[in-house]
Motif scaffolding. Structure first.
Motif, PDB file in Angstrom:
ATOM      1  N   VAL A 114      -2.511  38.755  -1.755  1.00 21.39           N
ATOM      2  CA  VAL A 114      -2.659  40.173  -1.462  1.00 21.39           C
ATOM      3  C   VAL A 114      -1.362  40.694  -0.847  1.00 21.39           C
ATOM      4  O   VAL A 114      -0.854  40.134   0.125  1.00 21.39           O
ATOM      5  CB  VAL A 114      -3.834  40.404  -0.491  1.00 21.39           C
ATOM      6  CG1 VAL A 114      -3.920  41.878  -0.095  1.00 21.39           C
ATOM      7  CG2 VAL A 114      -5.137  39.934  -1.114  1.00 21.39           C
ATOM      8  N   ASP A 115      -0.839  41.753  -1.424  1.00 30.90           N
ATOM      9  CA  ASP A 115       0.351  42.413  -0.892  1.00 30.90           C
ATOM     10  C   ASP A 115      -0.098  43.377   0.204  1.00 30.90           C
ATOM     11  O   ASP A 115      -0.953  44.239  -0.045  1.00 30.90           O
ATOM     12  CB  ASP A 115       1.066  43.174  -2.011  1.00 30.90           C
ATOM     13  CG  ASP A 115       2.413  43.740  -1.583  1.00 30.90           C
ATOM     14  OD1 ASP A 115       2.578  44.058  -0.381  1.00 30.90           O
ATOM     15  OD2 ASP A 115       3.299  43.870  -2.443  1.00 30.90           O
ATOM     16  N   PRO A 116       0.418  43.261   1.422  1.00 32.02           N
ATOM     17  CA  PRO A 116       0.022  44.183   2.499  1.00 32.02           C
ATOM     18  C   PRO A 116       0.215  45.650   2.141  1.00 32.02           C
ATOM     19  O   PRO A 116      -0.438  46.530   2.700  1.00 32.02           O
ATOM     20  CB  PRO A 116       0.945  43.772   3.660  1.00 32.02           C
ATOM     21  CG  PRO A 116       1.305  42.361   3.369  1.00 32.02           C
ATOM     22  CD  PRO A 116       1.393  42.263   1.877  1.00 32.02           C
ATOM     23  N   ARG A 117       1.099  45.919   1.183  1.00 35.15           N
ATOM     24  CA  ARG A 117       1.356  47.297   0.758  1.00 35.15           C
ATOM     25  C   ARG A 117       0.398  47.753  -0.328  1.00 35.15           C
ATOM     26  O   ARG A 117       0.411  48.907  -0.740  1.00 35.15           O
ATOM     27  CB  ARG A 117       2.802  47.409   0.252  1.00 35.15           C
ATOM     28  CG  ARG A 117       3.838  47.074   1.305  1.00 35.15           C
ATOM     29  CD  ARG A 117       5.184  46.794   0.693  1.00 35.15           C
ATOM     30  NE  ARG A 117       5.128  45.608  -0.174  1.00 35.15           N
ATOM     31  CZ  ARG A 117       6.186  45.084  -0.782  1.00 35.15           C
ATOM     32  NH1 ARG A 117       7.383  45.625  -0.610  1.00 35.15           N
ATOM     33  NH2 ARG A 117       6.049  44.011  -1.557  1.00 35.15           N
ATOM     34  N   GLY A 118      -0.447  46.827  -0.804  1.00 36.78           N
ATOM     35  CA  GLY A 118      -1.416  47.145  -1.842  1.00 36.78           C
ATOM     36  C   GLY A 118      -1.246  46.282  -3.070  1.00 36.78           C
ATOM     37  O   GLY A 118      -0.129  45.906  -3.430  1.00 36.78           O
ATOM     38  N   ASP A 126       0.360  40.092  -5.730  1.00 35.63           N
ATOM     39  CA  ASP A 126       1.642  39.588  -6.202  1.00 35.63           C
ATOM     40  C   ASP A 126       1.484  38.136  -6.627  1.00 35.63           C
ATOM     41  O   ASP A 126       0.667  37.394  -6.074  1.00 35.63           O
ATOM     42  CB  ASP A 126       2.710  39.670  -5.106  1.00 35.63           C
ATOM     43  CG  ASP A 126       3.226  41.084  -4.906  1.00 35.63           C
ATOM     44  OD1 ASP A 126       3.276  41.825  -5.900  1.00 35.63           O
ATOM     45  OD2 ASP A 126       3.562  41.443  -3.765  1.00 35.63           O
ATOM     46  N   ASN A 144     -10.816  36.670   6.001  1.00 31.82           N
ATOM     47  CA  ASN A 144     -10.311  37.635   5.034  1.00 31.82           C
ATOM     48  C   ASN A 144      -9.784  36.917   3.790  1.00 31.82           C
ATOM     49  O   ASN A 144      -9.210  35.839   3.889  1.00 31.82           O
ATOM     50  CB  ASN A 144      -9.180  38.473   5.641  1.00 31.82           C
ATOM     51  CG  ASN A 144      -9.636  39.285   6.833  1.00 31.82           C
ATOM     52  OD1 ASN A 144     -10.562  40.095   6.731  1.00 31.82           O
ATOM     53  ND2 ASN A 144      -9.008  39.081   7.968  1.00 31.82           N
ATOM     54  N   VAL A 193      -7.079  36.424   1.225  1.00 29.95           N
ATOM     55  CA  VAL A 193      -5.640  36.707   1.216  1.00 29.95           C
ATOM     56  C   VAL A 193      -5.006  36.423  -0.139  1.00 29.95           C
ATOM     57  O   VAL A 193      -3.794  36.629  -0.324  1.00 29.95           O
ATOM     58  CB  VAL A 193      -4.915  35.883   2.303  1.00 29.95           C
ATOM     59  CG1 VAL A 193      -5.393  36.298   3.686  1.00 29.95           C
ATOM     60  CG2 VAL A 193      -5.111  34.388   2.084  1.00 29.95           C
TER      61      VAL A 193
END
Length: 244
Positions: free
Chosen positions: A55-59, A62, A133, A135
């Protein structure tokens, strides 16, 4: 492209997983660990290819690792079109198994045709969890249609966990410091646990085993950690009589 014969004998599994855990203990970089994980996905799970997405923290997602170029393309495609088995497993927080990708065209309309063209006909995607969570996900791709296999799923969960450990491990002196902190904290907690068990057993006139069960049961009922309950009893904040 063909699926491999899974190397799931006890010695093969021990050798492969032992190699990954050794790298974790040595403090190898994340890229090296993830490479071993995707290779293990192919070797142990008898797949044609494997990949890891995070999961990319920016959305979005990747691609961090793939066993080969076609697998990398499939993973990148999922990230771009935002659907596919790995994307779905991350969103659902559960294993997604597609035994026949050809029958999933409606479910993943842009992903399936490309996957089939590249020679993939089945997939198992396992979510990667950290502190409650999701990830990322481990995606395992097959050149042949697959039947449900609980052993494959269990192996996938183990490899997904190892991938997470590879991503979060610390290195150098800080890693040694964290080990020291954790060890001291654990020993401290054991002292408090012994004190709390003694207080509860003495106050209620019961055995240490029964006192331990009361502490654990209270923690579960009140949705607190055992550590919090134990310290409350040891510090005199929680009355042993309220545990029953």
């Amino acid at each position: 492209m063909t699926d491999r014969t899974p190397e799931r004998t006890g010695s093969a599994v021990t050798s492969v997983l032992g190699g990954i855990t050794a790298r974790l203990v040595e403090g190898s970089d994340s890229e090296a660990v993830l490479r071993l994980v995707v290779d293990a996905g192919v070797e142990l799970m008898g797949a044609a290819a494997s990949g890891v997405m995070v999961v990319d923290p920016r959305g979005g997602l990747d691609v961090l690792a793939a066993s080969d170029t076609p697998a990398n393309l499939v993973e990148l495609l999922q990230a771009q079109v935002e659907h596919g088995p790995c994307v779905e497993c991350v969103e659902a927080g559960d294993v997604v198994a597609a035994e026949q990708l050809a029958s999933e065209r409606t479910r993943w309309p842009e992903f399936v045709p490309v996957a089939l063209e590249l020679g993939y006909h089945a997939a198992i995607a396992v979510p990667m969890w950290l502190d409650g969570n999701v990830v990322g996900g481990l995606n395992v791709l097959y050149a042949q249609e697959q039947r449900g296999d609980a052993d494959l799923v269990r192996l996938g969960r183990v490899l997904a966990d190892l991938a997470v450990l590879g991503l979060v491990q610390e290195r150098g002196q800080r890693r040694a410091d964290r080990l020291t902190e954790h060890t001291l904290s654990t020993l401290d907690d054991r002292v408090y646990l012994g004190q709390a068990i003694g207080i509860v057993a003495g106050t209620l006139g019961t055995t240490p085993a029964a006192a331990s069960a009361l502490l654990s049961g209270y923690a579960v009922r009140t949705r607190q950690t055992l550590r919090v309950v134990v310290r409350a009893v040891a510090d005199g904040v929680l009355d042993p009589g309220s545990l029953a």
